[in-house]
Design a protein around this motif. Structure first.
Motif, PDB file in Angstrom:
ATOM      1  N   ASP A 629       0.813  -1.212   0.000  1.00  0.00           N
ATOM      2  CA  ASP A 629       0.000   0.000   0.000  1.00  0.00           C
ATOM      3  C   ASP A 629       0.847   1.263   0.000  1.00  0.00           C
ATOM      4  OD1 ASP A 629      -2.254  -1.533   0.017  1.00  0.00           O
ATOM      5  OD2 ASP A 629      -2.545  -1.439   2.189  1.00  0.00           O
ATOM      6  N   ALA A 630       2.138   1.125   0.334  1.00  0.00           N
ATOM      7  CA  ALA A 630       3.024   2.288   0.303  1.00  0.00           C
ATOM      8  C   ALA A 630       3.389   2.680  -1.116  1.00  0.00           C
ATOM      9  CB  ALA A 630       4.292   2.009   1.108  1.00  0.00           C
ATOM     10  N   CYS A 631       3.117   1.808  -2.069  1.00  0.00           N
ATOM     11  CA  CYS A 631       3.406   2.103  -3.476  1.00  0.00           C
ATOM     12  C   CYS A 631       2.131   2.651  -4.116  1.00  0.00           C
ATOM     13  CB  CYS A 631       3.882   0.851  -4.207  1.00  0.00           C
ATOM     14  SG  CYS A 631       5.374   0.120  -3.483  1.00  0.00           S
ATOM     15  N   ARG A 632       2.100   3.933  -4.334  1.00  0.00           N
ATOM     16  CA  ARG A 632       0.913   4.585  -4.866  1.00  0.00           C
ATOM     17  C   ARG A 632       0.996   4.653  -6.387  1.00  0.00           C
ATOM     18  NH1 ARG A 632      -2.552   8.447  -2.843  1.00  0.00           N
ATOM     19  NH2 ARG A 632      -2.317   7.284  -0.895  1.00  0.00           N
ATOM     20  N   PRO A 633      -0.010   4.155  -7.106  1.00  0.00           N
ATOM     21  CA  PRO A 633       0.018   4.248  -8.573  1.00  0.00           C
ATOM     22  C   PRO A 633       0.021   5.703  -9.030  1.00  0.00           C
ATOM     23  CG  PRO A 633      -1.670   2.704  -7.816  1.00  0.00           C
ATOM     24  CD  PRO A 633      -1.194   3.444  -6.612  1.00  0.00           C
ATOM     25  N   CYS A 634       0.760   5.957 -10.071  1.00  0.00           N
ATOM     26  CA  CYS A 634       0.725   7.283 -10.679  1.00  0.00           C
ATOM     27  C   CYS A 634      -0.601   7.464 -11.416  1.00  0.00           C
ATOM     28  CB  CYS A 634       1.898   7.469 -11.633  1.00  0.00           C
ATOM     29  SG  CYS A 634       3.505   7.560 -10.801  1.00  0.00           S
ATOM     30  N   GLY A 635      -1.047   8.666 -11.534  1.00  0.00           N
ATOM     31  CA  GLY A 635      -2.331   8.955 -12.143  1.00  0.00           C
ATOM     32  C   GLY A 635      -2.305   8.791 -13.649  1.00  0.00           C
ATOM     33  N   PRO A 636      -3.432   8.996 -14.299  1.00  0.00           N
ATOM     34  CA  PRO A 636      -3.491   8.867 -15.767  1.00  0.00           C
ATOM     35  C   PRO A 636      -2.559   9.871 -16.430  1.00  0.00           C
ATOM     36  CG  PRO A 636      -5.467   9.936 -14.907  1.00  0.00           C
ATOM     37  CD  PRO A 636      -4.718   9.426 -13.730  1.00  0.00           C
ATOM     38  N   GLY A 637      -1.925   9.428 -17.500  1.00  0.00           N
ATOM     39  CA  GLY A 637      -1.047  10.317 -18.246  1.00  0.00           C
ATOM     40  C   GLY A 637       0.244  10.646 -17.552  1.00  0.00           C
ATOM     41  N   SER A 638       0.679   9.823 -16.578  1.00  0.00           N
ATOM     42  CA  SER A 638       1.906  10.111 -15.847  1.00  0.00           C
ATOM     43  C   SER A 638       2.758   8.863 -15.737  1.00  0.00           C
ATOM     44  CB  SER A 638       1.592  10.647 -14.443  1.00  0.00           C
ATOM     45  OG  SER A 638       0.862   9.684 -13.699  1.00  0.00           O
ATOM     46  N   LYS A 639       4.050   9.098 -15.451  1.00  0.00           N
ATOM     47  CA  LYS A 639       5.010   8.023 -15.269  1.00  0.00           C
ATOM     48  C   LYS A 639       5.686   8.174 -13.918  1.00  0.00           C
ATOM     49  CE  LYS A 639       6.007   6.873 -20.071  1.00  0.00           C
ATOM     50  NZ  LYS A 639       7.068   6.598 -21.072  1.00  0.00           N
ATOM     51  N   SER A 640       6.431   7.141 -13.526  1.00  0.00           N
ATOM     52  CA  SER A 640       7.021   7.113 -12.203  1.00  0.00           C
ATOM     53  C   SER A 640       8.525   7.346 -12.271  1.00  0.00           C
ATOM     54  CB  SER A 640       6.739   5.773 -11.528  1.00  0.00           C
ATOM     55  OG  SER A 640       7.466   5.652 -10.325  1.00  0.00           O
ATOM     56  N   ASP A 641       9.020   8.186 -11.368  1.00  0.00           N
ATOM     57  CA  ASP A 641      10.449   8.349 -11.124  1.00  0.00           C
ATOM     58  C   ASP A 641      10.718   7.788  -9.734  1.00  0.00           C
ATOM     59  OD1 ASP A 641      13.018   9.091 -10.644  1.00  0.00           O
ATOM     60  OD2 ASP A 641      12.758  11.223 -11.033  1.00  0.00           O
ATOM     61  N   LYS A 642      11.087   6.522  -9.674  1.00  0.00           N
ATOM     62  CA  LYS A 642      11.225   5.848  -8.387  1.00  0.00           C
ATOM     63  C   LYS A 642      12.404   6.382  -7.583  1.00  0.00           C
ATOM     64  CE  LYS A 642       9.075   1.532  -9.923  1.00  0.00           C
ATOM     65  NZ  LYS A 642       9.247   0.069 -10.072  1.00  0.00           N
ATOM     66  N   VAL A 643      13.428   6.877  -8.280  1.00  0.00           N
ATOM     67  CA  VAL A 643      14.605   7.382  -7.571  1.00  0.00           C
ATOM     68  C   VAL A 643      14.230   8.571  -6.697  1.00  0.00           C
ATOM     69  CG1 VAL A 643      16.884   8.417  -7.841  1.00  0.00           C
ATOM     70  CG2 VAL A 643      16.167   6.539  -9.332  1.00  0.00           C
ATOM     71  N   HIS A 644      13.395   9.468  -7.235  1.00  0.00           N
ATOM     72  CA  HIS A 644      12.998  10.650  -6.489  1.00  0.00           C
ATOM     73  C   HIS A 644      11.596  10.517  -5.913  1.00  0.00           C
ATOM     74  CE1 HIS A 644      16.096  12.161  -9.365  1.00  0.00           C
ATOM     75  NE2 HIS A 644      16.519  12.762  -8.276  1.00  0.00           N
ATOM     76  N   SER A 645      11.001   9.342  -6.066  1.00  0.00           N
ATOM     77  CA  SER A 645       9.683   9.050  -5.499  1.00  0.00           C
ATOM     78  C   SER A 645       8.653  10.102  -5.918  1.00  0.00           C
ATOM     79  CB  SER A 645       9.757   8.977  -3.970  1.00  0.00           C
ATOM     80  OG  SER A 645       8.529   8.513  -3.445  1.00  0.00           O
ATOM     81  N   LEU A 646       8.537  10.282  -7.219  1.00  0.00           N
ATOM     82  CA  LEU A 646       7.536  11.219  -7.716  1.00  0.00           C
ATOM     83  C   LEU A 646       6.996  10.730  -9.059  1.00  0.00           C
ATOM     84  CD1 LEU A 646       8.917  13.088 -10.200  1.00  0.00           C
ATOM     85  CD2 LEU A 646      10.085  14.093  -8.263  1.00  0.00           C
ATOM     86  N   CYS A 647       5.818  11.206  -9.406  1.00  0.00           N
ATOM     87  CA  CYS A 647       5.203  10.940 -10.702  1.00  0.00           C
ATOM     88  C   CYS A 647       5.317  12.202 -11.557  1.00  0.00           C
ATOM     89  CB  CYS A 647       3.730  10.550 -10.543  1.00  0.00           C
ATOM     90  SG  CYS A 647       3.480   9.020  -9.595  1.00  0.00           S
ATOM     91  N   TYR A 648       5.450  12.005 -12.852  1.00  0.00           N
ATOM     92  CA  TYR A 648       5.609  13.127 -13.753  1.00  0.00           C
ATOM     93  C   TYR A 648       5.021  12.786 -15.108  1.00  0.00           C
ATOM     94  CZ  TYR A 648       9.382  10.498 -15.962  1.00  0.00           C
ATOM     95  OH  TYR A 648      10.093   9.543 -16.629  1.00  0.00           O
ATOM     96  N   SER A 649       4.837  13.792 -15.932  1.00  0.00           N
ATOM     97  CA  SER A 649       4.358  13.602 -17.300  1.00  0.00           C
ATOM     98  C   SER A 649       5.539  13.592 -18.256  1.00  0.00           C
ATOM     99  CB  SER A 649       3.395  14.734 -17.682  1.00  0.00           C
ATOM    100  OG  SER A 649       3.116  14.703 -19.073  1.00  0.00           O
ATOM    101  N   ASP A 650       5.516  12.673 -19.219  1.00  0.00           N
ATOM    102  CA  ASP A 650       6.583  12.631 -20.228  1.00  0.00           C
ATOM    103  C   ASP A 650       6.191  13.411 -21.485  1.00  0.00           C
ATOM    104  OD1 ASP A 650       4.655  11.026 -21.274  1.00  0.00           O
ATOM    105  OD2 ASP A 650       5.952   9.304 -21.681  1.00  0.00           O
TER     106      ASP A 650
END
Length: 1001
Positions: A629-650
């Motif tokens: 549960d600590a792994c939160r899915p990124c929202g629609p239209g976004s990707k994951s940057d696991k190193v910095h623990s953030l989601c972003y748009s490409d």
């Protein structure tokens, strides 16, 4: 002239009066303009003057290095009786420290006792009035929304306050100006206090042409100081005329009244000489002639201005009757724990004690309280049967009541400070008392411990700053966060209350490269808690400064006004102690008694106690329970940057509706967009703009950056661009306040008050709602295109006083072929600040780069030569290109057209063939008929035949193929058949056996 330079006494605003040979030059700096005006002696009325009505000055040095001494009348227009000019000393001449140049004899003379000189320097340390040569110039603001809305600044100025100068507190631009002429390179140094970033403070230098000297930003813009802290600023000066400016002006956008800038101890080096000595200020003395400085009077003595000795007394400058002691003259403290483990309350007189205890009406010092058990140690400390508490060794923990224990295997200590018992001041904390106007409280404790709280002390005056400081050398993150940058490093939480009858104020400040006021509270406040989160690691100090009132007074009226802090806790402090242990399941994989951190983007499987990677396109949330549960899915239209623990748009987005799929590539818009909207105006007319920086695509390396170019001067420009400054904000969406240079007298625009609006990207969708955030399309003009708007959703979980759940933002991307690829960003017209409620921000980004990628369905073909054109209006960008123009032969027509043309040709050929065939057949029949007719004619001459029919074998030329086969006749055939029938009828109507002589067929 006190400075003894080659300047006259005709200082007007920033003007200086320079004598010459029979001609005076008046230098007037009006704003940024100079006016040199020659004044001839013939233009004035000559009046006789006595010896005390003039003074001497030197002219400018000529090319040979010599100069003249001339007499200057004290009153303009007086000239009769002035001494004749005489040759002066060499231009390189100067006096030593402790001497002054006696102009009558042109010789260096020692300063008398009770005064001093610096020789080639001048010092200003007394501010009972504005010293000669200084002036204060206020500039009215005329940049309001209406041309006639002008802020009157007649009452704004720098004000002498005895030991220092105090600046204005309003939005007027007020300049403190001093002009000096140096014979050699020198310097200026001064001490200042600059506690409030809402007040702009700059120091710059101009030459005699009112041109600003070259200065680096860190020399021009002064750094913030802590409350009560004096900083020293030094700048080198060039030889020649130097016009010095100290300029201040407030930026008040709904904020409270700012704290003024304070200035003292101005010292200038590099003048050729001083024409008089400076008297010692009260409380100091110089005993012998030729002194270069004055000494402070010993304790219990005082002196007046220009004293050569000090007089015994308990006062300072003037002796006053000692009043009876009252409750305001003593304070309460708790003693440290004794060897018996007990403490008690005792009372002490405020030193120095000036009240009388043994007079009528005087209040006695209360007796000490009963001895009582000491409070327990603070968490993380232990008592080893002594009177003091000691910190637990590394790897151990304690709740403060028990002995320290080692953390069990597979756990780690939770480091930090937790101070809730106040028997002694902790080792990493210190306290002090400071007053800008006097030094009475310099040796006092600003705060006193009081068992279950720490409170502000008595101080020496009501306007003292009572200072409490805690130093944190850095932060050590738990294993679960050690690999995540950009997340919380630590936090400080304290619980406090204030009890005030005056206009008291409590400041909470953070000191790193510069001092930042984090929060402040005015007046009485009930017991409450406050938390500040640190997002950057490094050494930091936190300071509490309490002031009962900002009005100076010799009488203490508000000594009972107090602030109490009950607890202070700092998490993740690198030198902290531990009150508990944390299981490795919270931080990393257990290995013996150590906790090994998991790689970035991994969590602990509670069953196997092993590091497990988060699924794709998810991010690991900090401060959550370990597990999937600590792994939160990124929202629609976004990707994951696991190193910095953030989601972003490409920058790529796809939307499908029915059978139509639209693909977008937003990289044409750029990774960061900017909007500066306004102007807006404060209540007093100051013009300012709001600048928004928006990061649309990319991860940590493409964040938007907002910086403060006024108070954050300890970093380079490249560091500021990367967002590495102490006051820089690096996030998805940030906002800065921009003050334009025009109308404020600055050479460049000022950026300040940068804030974070969104640090989390939630996703991109065409829907108007995502994760509880609602877009507001009705705030913008309606989209007239067929292409749907794409909404980018952001959030900041940073709580503010007006946004308890943090801020949110929606960036709407709209396809508009009429805009450039970079496009234009706008905010709602009815909400010019970008938000209508202060918490949710809405932006519309119109661009041709926001149109979908072009496909084959976006163009069509023109007949004839094959030419392809875009379907209008063109609502796409990039993607496929138009096919090239082609020219094809006729067979290039469509198949069904070719088939129809073939059938038509075949039918035509068939009809022509049939027509030819029947035409030939008809000719044969005509031929046979004609032969029959001929045969009939011959029969009239010869014996007639029995029959007109052709007998078998009669015609060798005819054969069986001449037999007529019936077919459906054509129209032409029918006509020929009718004609043939008529002829055959005529033949049948005459008998062929006998022929009348008159019959003629």
């Amino acid at each position: 002239m006190t400075q003894g330079s080659d300047l006259g006494r005709g200082l007007l605003w920033c003007g200086i009066y320079l004598p010459g040979f029979g001609l005076h030059l008046l230098l007037l700096c009006l704003g940024s303009r100079l006016l040199w005006r020659p004044i001839s002696y013939a233009d004035v009325v000559c009046v006789y003057v006595g010896q005390n009505d003039y003074y001497y000055e030197y002219t400018e040095c000529d090319s040979t290095g010599s100069r003249w001494r001339v007499a200057i009348p004290q009153t303009p227009g007086a000239c009769t009786g002035l001494p004749e000019p005489v040759r002066g000393t060499e231009c390189t001449f100067s006096c030593e420290a402790g001497e002054f140049l006696e102009m009558s004899a042109q010789e260096c003379t020692q300063c008398a006792a009770g005064s001093y000189s610096l020789g080639s320097g001048i010092r200003f340390d007394q501010w009972d009035s504005m010293p000669a040569g200084f002036s204060s110039l206020a500039t009215s603001l005329d940049n309001g929304p209406q041309g006639d809305d002008r802020l009157t600044c007649n009452s704004s100025s720098w004000v002498p306050q005895g030991n220092y100068l105090e600046s204005n507190r309003d939005e007027c631009m007020v300049s403190l100006i001093y002009a000096v002429h140096l014979k050699k390179q020198g310097s200026i140094s001064f001490e200042y206090q600059y506690p409030d970033k809402n007040l702009l403070f700059e120091f710059f230098i101009q030459n005699d042409q009112c041109q600003e000297m070259d200065q680096s930003a860190d020399k021009k813009w002064l750094k913030l100081t802590s409350h009560g802290e004096w900083a020293t600023h030094t700048v080198n000066l060039k030889s020649g005329t130097n016009i010095l400016y100290w300029r201040t002006g407030g930026v008040l956008m709904g904020t409270k009244v700012v704290k003024p800038v304070l200035l003292k101890n101005v010292q200038i080096e590099g003048v050729a000489y001083t024409s008089e000595c400076f008297p010692c200020k009260p409380g100091t003395f110089s005993r012998v002639p030729g002194s270069s400085s004055c000494d402070s009077c010993p304790r219990d003595t005082y002196s007046g201005r220009g004293a050569s000795s000090c007089t015994p007394s308990e006062g300072s400058g003037v002796c006053k009757a000692r009043p009876p002691c009252s409750r305001k003259d003593y304070f309460q403290i708790h003693t440290a724990c004794g060897s018996d483990g007990k403490t008690q309350v005792i009372y002490k007189w405020i030193e120095p004690r000036i009240c009388l205890e043994d007079v009528a009406g005087a209040e006695k010092l209360p007796p000490s309280g009963e001895r009582e058990p000491c409070p327990p140690c603070n968490p993380g400390f232990y008592n080893n049967d002594t009177a003091t508490c000691s910190p637990c060794p590394p790897g151990t923990f304690s709740d403060g009541k028990k002995a320290c224990e080692r953390c069990p295997a597979g756990t780690e200590p939770v480091l930090g400070y937790e101070y809730k018992w106040w028997n002694v001041l902790p080792a990493n904390m210190k306290t002090s008392c400071f007053n800008v106007g006097n030094s009475k409280c310099d040796s006092m404790n600003g705060w006193e411990v009081a068992r279950d709280h720490i409170q502000s002390g008595a101080g020496g005056s009501d306007n003292d700053y009572l200072i409490l400081n805690i130093h944190v050398p850095g932060f050590k993150l738990p294993m679960s966060m050690s690999s995540h940058s950009g997340t919380e490093c630590g936090r400080i939480t304290f619980e406090f209350e204030t009890v005030c009858t005056a206009d008291c104020e409590l400041y909470f400040m953070m000191v790193r490269r510069s001092t930042t006021v984090v929060e402040s509270w005015e007046g009485s406040k009930t017991r409450q808690s406050y938390t500040h989160v640190m997002t950057q690691n490094g050494s930091v100090s936190y300071t509490w400064a309490f002031q009962r009132t900002n009005q100076p007074s010799d009488v203490r009226r508000y000594v009972n006004d107090v602030v109490r802090i009950f607890s202070i806790s700092v998490s993740n402090a690198v030198d902290g102690v531990s009150s508990k242990c944390r299981a490795c399941a919270l931080s990393g994989q257990a290995s013996s008694s150590l906790c090994v951190p998991c790689p970035p983007g991994h969590y602990i499987d509670s069953q196997t106690n092993q590091c497990t990677e988060c699924p794709s396109n998810t991010r690991l949330l900090p401060h959550t329970t370990p597990g999937p549960d600590a792994c939160r899915p990124c929202g629609p239209g976004s990707k994951s940057d696991k190193v910095h623990s953030l989601c972003y748009s490409d920058c790529h987005f796809t939307h499908t509706e029915g059978n139509v799929t639209l693909s977008f590539d937003f990289s044409l818009l750029g990774s960061v967009g900017s909007l500066m909207n306004g102007p807006s105006f404060t209540s007093k007319g100051t013009k300012y703009y709001r600048q928004f920086n928006i990061s649309l695509c990319g991860g940590q390396s493409h964040m938007a950056v907002c910086t403060d170019n006024v108070t954050d001067l300890s970093i380079t420009d490249s560091q500021r661009e990367r967002g590495e400054g102490a006051n820089a904000v690096k996030t998805f969406i940030c906002q800065s306040t921009i003050i334009p240079a025009i109308g404020r007298g600055f050479h460049t625009a000022l950026s300040s008050q940068s804030i974070n609006l969104a640090d989390t990207f939630l996703g991109a969708t065409v829907e108007t709602t995502l994760d509880g955030i609602k877009a507001s399309p009705d705030l913008f003009p309606q989209n007239s295109k067929k292409i749907p708007d794409v909404n980018f959703y952001y959030r900041s979980f940073e709580e503010t006083s007006s946004c308890e759940s943090g801020r949110s933002a929606v960036v709407t991307l709209r396809c508009n072929p009429e805009k450039s690829t970079k496009g234009e960003i706008s905010v709602p017209s009815q909400c010019p600040a970008g938000t209508c409620d202060g918490c949710t921000f809405n932006f519309l980004w119109e661009s041709s780069g926001a149109c979908p990628t072009c496909t084959e369905s976006d163009y069509h073909r023109i007949e004839g030569d094959i030419l392809y054109v875009w379907t209008e209006p063109k609502l796409c960008m990039g993607g496929v290109s138009l096919p090239e123009k082609k020219t094809l032969p006729c067979e290039g027509v469509e198949v069904w057209i070719r088939l129809g043309a073939g059938l038509a040709a075949f039918t035509a050929v068939l009809l022509i063939s049939l027509t030819c065939y029947f035409w030939k057949k008809n000719k044969r029949l005509e031929y046979k008929y004609s032969r029959l007719v001929m045969s009939a004619n011959k029969e009239c001459e010869m014996p007639g035949a029995d029959s007109c029919a052709v007998m078998e074998g009669e015609d060798n030329e005819g054969d069986m193929e001449d037999e007529v086969v019936y077919t459906k006749p054509s129209l032409l055939g029918k006509l020929k058949a009718i004609a043939s029938k008529v002829r055959w009828t005529l033949v049948d109507s005459f008998p062929f056996s006998k022929c009348s002589s008159g019959l003629d067929l």
